[in-house]
Structure formats: structure tokens, C-alpha cells
Motif scaffolding. Structure first.
Motif, PDB file in Angstrom:
ATOM      1  N   LEU A 224      -3.649 -26.547 -34.598  1.00  0.00           N
ATOM      2  CA  LEU A 224      -3.902 -27.719 -33.763  1.00  0.00           C
ATOM      3  C   LEU A 224      -5.227 -28.373 -34.141  1.00  0.00           C
ATOM      4  CD1 LEU A 224      -3.149 -29.513 -31.337  1.00  0.00           C
ATOM      5  CD2 LEU A 224      -4.273 -27.844 -29.851  1.00  0.00           C
ATOM      6  N   LYS A 225      -6.269 -27.552 -34.328  1.00  0.00           N
ATOM      7  CA  LYS A 225      -7.586 -28.091 -34.682  1.00  0.00           C
ATOM      8  C   LYS A 225      -7.541 -28.804 -36.034  1.00  0.00           C
ATOM      9  CE  LYS A 225     -12.149 -28.214 -33.880  1.00  0.00           C
ATOM     10  NZ  LYS A 225     -12.659 -28.919 -35.042  1.00  0.00           N
ATOM     11  N   GLU A 230      -7.732 -33.976 -38.991  1.00  0.00           N
ATOM     12  CA  GLU A 230      -7.213 -34.922 -39.974  1.00  0.00           C
ATOM     13  C   GLU A 230      -6.842 -36.244 -39.312  1.00  0.00           C
ATOM     14  OE1 GLU A 230      -6.060 -36.515 -43.618  1.00  0.00           O
ATOM     15  OE2 GLU A 230      -7.295 -34.782 -43.087  1.00  0.00           O
ATOM     16  N   PHE A 231      -6.260 -36.170 -38.122  1.00  0.00           N
ATOM     17  CA  PHE A 231      -5.857 -37.383 -37.407  1.00  0.00           C
ATOM     18  C   PHE A 231      -7.056 -38.272 -37.098  1.00  0.00           C
ATOM     19  CE2 PHE A 231      -5.582 -39.194 -33.046  1.00  0.00           C
ATOM     20  CZ  PHE A 231      -4.779 -40.278 -33.359  1.00  0.00           C
ATOM     21  N   VAL A 232      -8.132 -37.704 -36.549  1.00  0.00           N
ATOM     22  CA  VAL A 232      -9.281 -38.543 -36.166  1.00  0.00           C
ATOM     23  C   VAL A 232      -9.991 -39.098 -37.398  1.00  0.00           C
ATOM     24  CG1 VAL A 232      -9.595 -37.341 -33.971  1.00  0.00           C
ATOM     25  CG2 VAL A 232     -10.884 -36.583 -35.971  1.00  0.00           C
ATOM     26  N   ARG A 233      -9.945 -38.383 -38.511  1.00  0.00           N
ATOM     27  CA  ARG A 233     -10.534 -38.937 -39.732  1.00  0.00           C
ATOM     28  C   ARG A 233      -9.769 -40.175 -40.192  1.00  0.00           C
ATOM     29  NH1 ARG A 233     -11.861 -33.418 -41.203  1.00  0.00           N
ATOM     30  NH2 ARG A 233      -9.787 -33.102 -42.081  1.00  0.00           N
ATOM     31  N   ILE A 234      -8.434 -40.141 -40.020  1.00  0.00           N
ATOM     32  CA  ILE A 234      -7.610 -41.293 -40.397  1.00  0.00           C
ATOM     33  C   ILE A 234      -7.827 -42.451 -39.422  1.00  0.00           C
ATOM     34  CG2 ILE A 234      -5.236 -42.131 -40.639  1.00  0.00           C
ATOM     35  CD1 ILE A 234      -4.476 -39.283 -41.517  1.00  0.00           C
ATOM     36  N   LYS A 241     -15.989 -36.102 -35.959  1.00  0.00           N
ATOM     37  CA  LYS A 241     -15.714 -34.681 -35.715  1.00  0.00           C
ATOM     38  C   LYS A 241     -15.013 -34.515 -34.378  1.00  0.00           C
ATOM     39  CE  LYS A 241     -19.735 -33.022 -38.349  1.00  0.00           C
ATOM     40  NZ  LYS A 241     -20.017 -34.338 -38.923  1.00  0.00           N
ATOM     41  N   THR A 242     -14.347 -33.374 -34.220  1.00  0.00           N
ATOM     42  CA  THR A 242     -13.671 -33.063 -32.961  1.00  0.00           C
ATOM     43  C   THR A 242     -14.259 -31.799 -32.352  1.00  0.00           C
ATOM     44  OG1 THR A 242     -11.979 -31.697 -34.033  1.00  0.00           O
ATOM     45  CG2 THR A 242     -11.504 -34.057 -33.814  1.00  0.00           C
ATOM     46  N   ARG A 243     -14.071 -31.681 -31.045  1.00  0.00           N
ATOM     47  CA  ARG A 243     -14.418 -30.428 -30.377  1.00  0.00           C
ATOM     48  C   ARG A 243     -13.397 -30.176 -29.268  1.00  0.00           C
ATOM     49  NH1 ARG A 243     -19.757 -31.608 -26.500  1.00  0.00           N
ATOM     50  NH2 ARG A 243     -18.631 -32.888 -24.942  1.00  0.00           N
ATOM     51  N   PHE A 244     -13.134 -28.921 -28.992  1.00  0.00           N
ATOM     52  CA  PHE A 244     -12.214 -28.511 -27.940  1.00  0.00           C
ATOM     53  C   PHE A 244     -13.004 -28.035 -26.724  1.00  0.00           C
ATOM     54  CE2 PHE A 244      -8.321 -27.201 -30.734  1.00  0.00           C
ATOM     55  CZ  PHE A 244      -8.173 -28.521 -31.096  1.00  0.00           C
ATOM     56  N   ARG A 245     -12.551 -28.452 -25.534  1.00  0.00           N
ATOM     57  CA  ARG A 245     -13.087 -27.927 -24.273  1.00  0.00           C
ATOM     58  C   ARG A 245     -11.949 -27.314 -23.475  1.00  0.00           C
ATOM     59  NH1 ARG A 245     -13.924 -31.618 -21.047  1.00  0.00           N
ATOM     60  NH2 ARG A 245     -13.400 -33.477 -22.270  1.00  0.00           N
ATOM     61  N   PRO A 246     -12.139 -26.149 -22.870  1.00  0.00           N
ATOM     62  CA  PRO A 246     -11.070 -25.521 -22.082  1.00  0.00           C
ATOM     63  C   PRO A 246     -10.606 -26.446 -20.962  1.00  0.00           C
ATOM     64  CG  PRO A 246     -12.885 -23.992 -22.417  1.00  0.00           C
ATOM     65  CD  PRO A 246     -13.369 -25.329 -22.876  1.00  0.00           C
ATOM     66  N   SER A 247      -9.306 -26.447 -20.716  1.00  0.00           N
ATOM     67  CA  SER A 247      -8.741 -27.267 -19.643  1.00  0.00           C
ATOM     68  C   SER A 247      -7.496 -26.581 -19.101  1.00  0.00           C
ATOM     69  CB  SER A 247      -8.412 -28.666 -20.171  1.00  0.00           C
ATOM     70  OG  SER A 247      -8.010 -29.527 -19.131  1.00  0.00           O
ATOM     71  N   PHE A 248      -6.729 -27.315 -18.286  1.00  0.00           N
ATOM     72  CA  PHE A 248      -5.505 -26.750 -17.736  1.00  0.00           C
ATOM     73  C   PHE A 248      -4.393 -27.790 -17.752  1.00  0.00           C
ATOM     74  CE2 PHE A 248      -2.611 -26.690 -14.093  1.00  0.00           C
ATOM     75  CZ  PHE A 248      -1.925 -25.512 -14.364  1.00  0.00           C
ATOM     76  N   PHE A 249      -3.247 -27.421 -18.324  1.00  0.00           N
ATOM     77  CA  PHE A 249      -2.004 -28.174 -18.218  1.00  0.00           C
ATOM     78  C   PHE A 249      -0.899 -27.142 -18.001  1.00  0.00           C
ATOM     79  CE2 PHE A 249      -4.624 -30.576 -21.331  1.00  0.00           C
ATOM     80  CZ  PHE A 249      -4.881 -31.697 -20.544  1.00  0.00           C
ATOM     81  N   PRO A 250       0.018 -27.367 -17.082  1.00  0.00           N
ATOM     82  CA  PRO A 250       1.068 -26.385 -16.795  1.00  0.00           C
ATOM     83  C   PRO A 250       1.959 -26.061 -18.000  1.00  0.00           C
ATOM     84  CG  PRO A 250       0.978 -28.070 -15.086  1.00  0.00           C
ATOM     85  CD  PRO A 250       0.116 -28.545 -16.202  1.00  0.00           C
ATOM     86  N   PHE A 251       2.091 -27.028 -18.930  1.00  0.00           N
ATOM     87  CA  PHE A 251       3.040 -26.849 -20.035  1.00  0.00           C
ATOM     88  C   PHE A 251       2.387 -26.288 -21.289  1.00  0.00           C
ATOM     89  CE2 PHE A 251       2.193 -31.193 -18.695  1.00  0.00           C
ATOM     90  CZ  PHE A 251       1.335 -31.648 -19.685  1.00  0.00           C
TER      91      PHE A 251
END
Length: 341
Positions: A224-225, A230-234, A241-251
Motif C-alpha cells: 500500500l505504501k 508512486e501515485f502522489v509522485r505522479i 512524500k507520504t506518511r501514514f497515521r493510524p485511523s479506523f474504518f470498519p472495512f
């Protein structure tokens, strides 16, 4: 009687010499050879003619009618030709003048960004699936691990038609329908309009989402990272750059919010990113095992990643638009700022 015939012809010739249009000529034609015209009326006087003279009188009247009609026809042809030449002269085009070109419209900024997003992911092997905008509660919630009593339903103000039929609040139902109909490996995008009861400067009751799904053996957060890097570079530039932060989604479990370095200040901090240097662009995570199992996919063999982004949000970030409602106002001055790329 011959004098009367000559008088009719002389008066006709005089009137024909001064008539200026086909429309006025039509009135003259009615006056002389119409049902109540002067020549036609002569035939009504047959009863006053001696029986032995009626045949020759009728022939004389018919000859007069033919002569009158011929004179009118010649004049009509002259007038029609004259009017046609006048029309041609009036409509004449000077081919030496510069041409008039139609102004080309612009592609709407939402469509510009949507096409860029689709191109970016399709270049990485994604296929496109578009589901229905009106869907069932099962596909919009239950199949995504959100049962009827789940508190996550409070996160979305949904437009319902009945207890079971609603306007989809996200494009995730397209992911479920794909998993039900296709065995892994799966790599799809599900774009489209979605609806939520929300309306302010940063939210619209109708907006656009693109959600992505990858299901295969050994899919992880690392995939995923790398995919989103690659997507944000395009979409932005090679330094983003990207960064991940913990979150919550039921799915998804685990779930993350994805931030990118601010496209205006490149991480230094500005008014756009509120001094943080980062801007949130989407939510993502590893597909919840319950979602895989409900769609008929063995979660012990396969895993998946999913992400969802709002096209309006990406558009507002790319072009510095502060109010989402600007995108739906059809303001020509605003839309002219965008070229046809």
C-alpha cells in the motif's frame, strides 16, 4: 367587346410595369385571373350573349386568359430572378476577411484531476469498475462490515429512499460486487458520484470518489505504501512524500489516514497546510477479513489493500481552491482558468 379585352390587357401591362415584388404580383394575379378576377368574370356574362355567339365569345375569353397569364408568368420570372440576385448579394461572403472560429471550452477541473488519477493507477495495472449510484443497504454497509447497529453508521449522513434502498455514500460497494463476481488476483478502481447529507465550504451533498482495491496472496501495508508513494509522485511531483497515521474504518484493519507533504510549501509550513507541512488526502488500509469472507474470498489464503480518495479534495489541493462549492457553480470566469489538458 374587343375594346374591353384590349382595355384589360393595357391596364394589366401598366400595372406589371410598376410592380416591384412577387408578393405584389400575386395580388395582381388574383385581380385578373383569380376566381373573382376581371377575366374570369367575363365568363359569367355568357348568359347575355346570343346563343350563336357564345362559342366564339368563350374562345376569346380563354385566349385573353392565356395571354394575361403568360404576361404575369413572364413578370413573375423576372421578379424572382431579381429577388434571388438581391438575396445573393446581401448574403455574399467576402472570402478575404478573417474567419470566425468557435471558442473552445475547457475540461472541468474535476474531470482533469479524475483523468489524471485514473491514468496514474491504470498505468499500474488497475482496471475500472463503475457500480450503481442507487444501491442496497447490504452493499453500502453490511457487506463492508458495518451492520445495522454499528456505531460507524453515525459517521455518514445517508440519503435513504427506503430502509433498504439508498444513494451510495461511497463507491466501496463496487469493490464488494467485484469480489463477489471475480476471484483473485483483483486490482480495480471504482470511481463515481457519491452522496451524503453534508453541505459547507469543504463538503458537498454530492461529490466524487475513486476507491481502489487489490486482493492477492501476501498483500501488505508495504504494498500500500509503495503504491501510494508512486501515485502522489505522479499527481504532484517527484519530491512529494507520504506518511501514514493510524485511523479506523470498519472495512479495513489496520486502517490509516494518508498525508502528503504540502504542494505549496513542500513541507515547510504555510497557510494551506496550517503550518504542519502535511495535508491529508485519503484513507486506506488492509481489507478486513470479514469483508473478504462475506464476499466469498478465503481470508486465510488471500489478503487485500483498499484506499479511497475524494476527487474534489485532490482538485482543491492541486489548484488552491478554498471552497468546494466553487467547483459546482458553473462560473465561466473560474472555469476559463483551466486549459484543455
Amino acid at each position: 367587346m374587343q375594346e374591353k379585352f384590349n382595355d384589360i390587357k393595357n391596364r394589366l401591362k401598366e400595372e406589371l410595369s410598376s410592380v416591384a415584388s412577387v408578393r405584389l404580383l400575386s395580388d395582381i394575379k388574383v385581380k385578373y385571373v383569380g376566381k373573382s378576377g376581371e377575366v374570369t368574370s367575363l365568363l359569367r356574362g355568357m348568359k347575355d350573349i346570343a346563343p350563336e355567339m357564345r362559342s366564339s365569345f368563350g374562345k376569346m375569353v380563354n385566349d385573353l386568359k392565356e395571354e394575361v397569364s403568360a404576361l404575369i408568368a413572364v413578370k413573375e420570372a423576372e421578379l424572382k430572378e431579381k429577388e434571388l440576385l438581391e438575396k445573393y448579394e446581401k448574403e455574399r461572403v467576402d472570402i478575404t476577411l478573417p474567419g470566425k472560429s468557435e471558442k473552445a471550452g475547457n475540461i472541468h477541473p474535476l474531470n482533469i484531476v479524475k483523468n489524471q488519477i485514473l491514468d496514474a493507477f491504470c498505468g499500474m495495472g488497475f482496471e475500472i469498475f463503475e457500480g450503481p449510484e442507487i444501491d442496497t443497504d447490504y452493499y453500502c454497509f453490511q457487506a463492508l462490515n458495518i451492520p445495522k447497529d454499528h456505531p460507524a453508521r453515525d459517521m455518514q449522513d445517508t440519503f435513504y429512499f427506503t430502509d433498504n434502498i439508498l444513494l451510495r455514500p461511497h463507491t466501496s460497494p463496487g469493490q464488494v460486487r467485484t469480489m463477489e463476481s471475480k476471484q483473485p488476483p483483483i486490482k480495480i478502481l471504482s470511481p463515481g458520484r457519491v452522496y451524503r447529507a453534508d453541505d459547507d465550504a469543504s463538503h458537498s451533498p454530492m461529490f466524487h470518489q475513486i476507491e481502489g482495491l487489490v486482493v492477492d496472496k501476501g498483500v501488505s501495508l508495504c504494498d500500500l505504501k509503495g503504491l501510494l508513494d508512486e501515485f502522489v509522485r505522479i499527481m504532484f511531483d517527484s519530491d512529494t512524500k507520504t506518511r501514514f497515521r493510524p485511523s479506523f474504518f470498519p472495512f479495513t484493519e489496520p486502517s490509516v489516514e494518508v498525508d502528503v507533504t504540502c504542494c505549496k510549501c513542500h513541507g515547510k509550513g504555510c497557510s494551506l497546510c496550517k503550518g504542519t507541512g502535511w495535508i491529508e488526502i485519503l484513507g486506506a488500509g488492509i481489507v478486513n477479513k470479514n469483508v473478504l469472507e462475506m464476499s466469498g474470498i478465503d481470508s486465510n489464503v488471500y489478503s487485500g489493500l483498499a484506499f479511497g480518495l475524494g476527487i474534489e479534495r485532490i482538485t482543491m489541493i492541486k489548484y488552491g481552491i478554498s471552497d468546494i462549492r466553487t467547483l459546482f457553480e458553473n462560473n465561466v470566469k473560474f472555469l476559463k482558468q483551466f486549459n484543455r489538458r
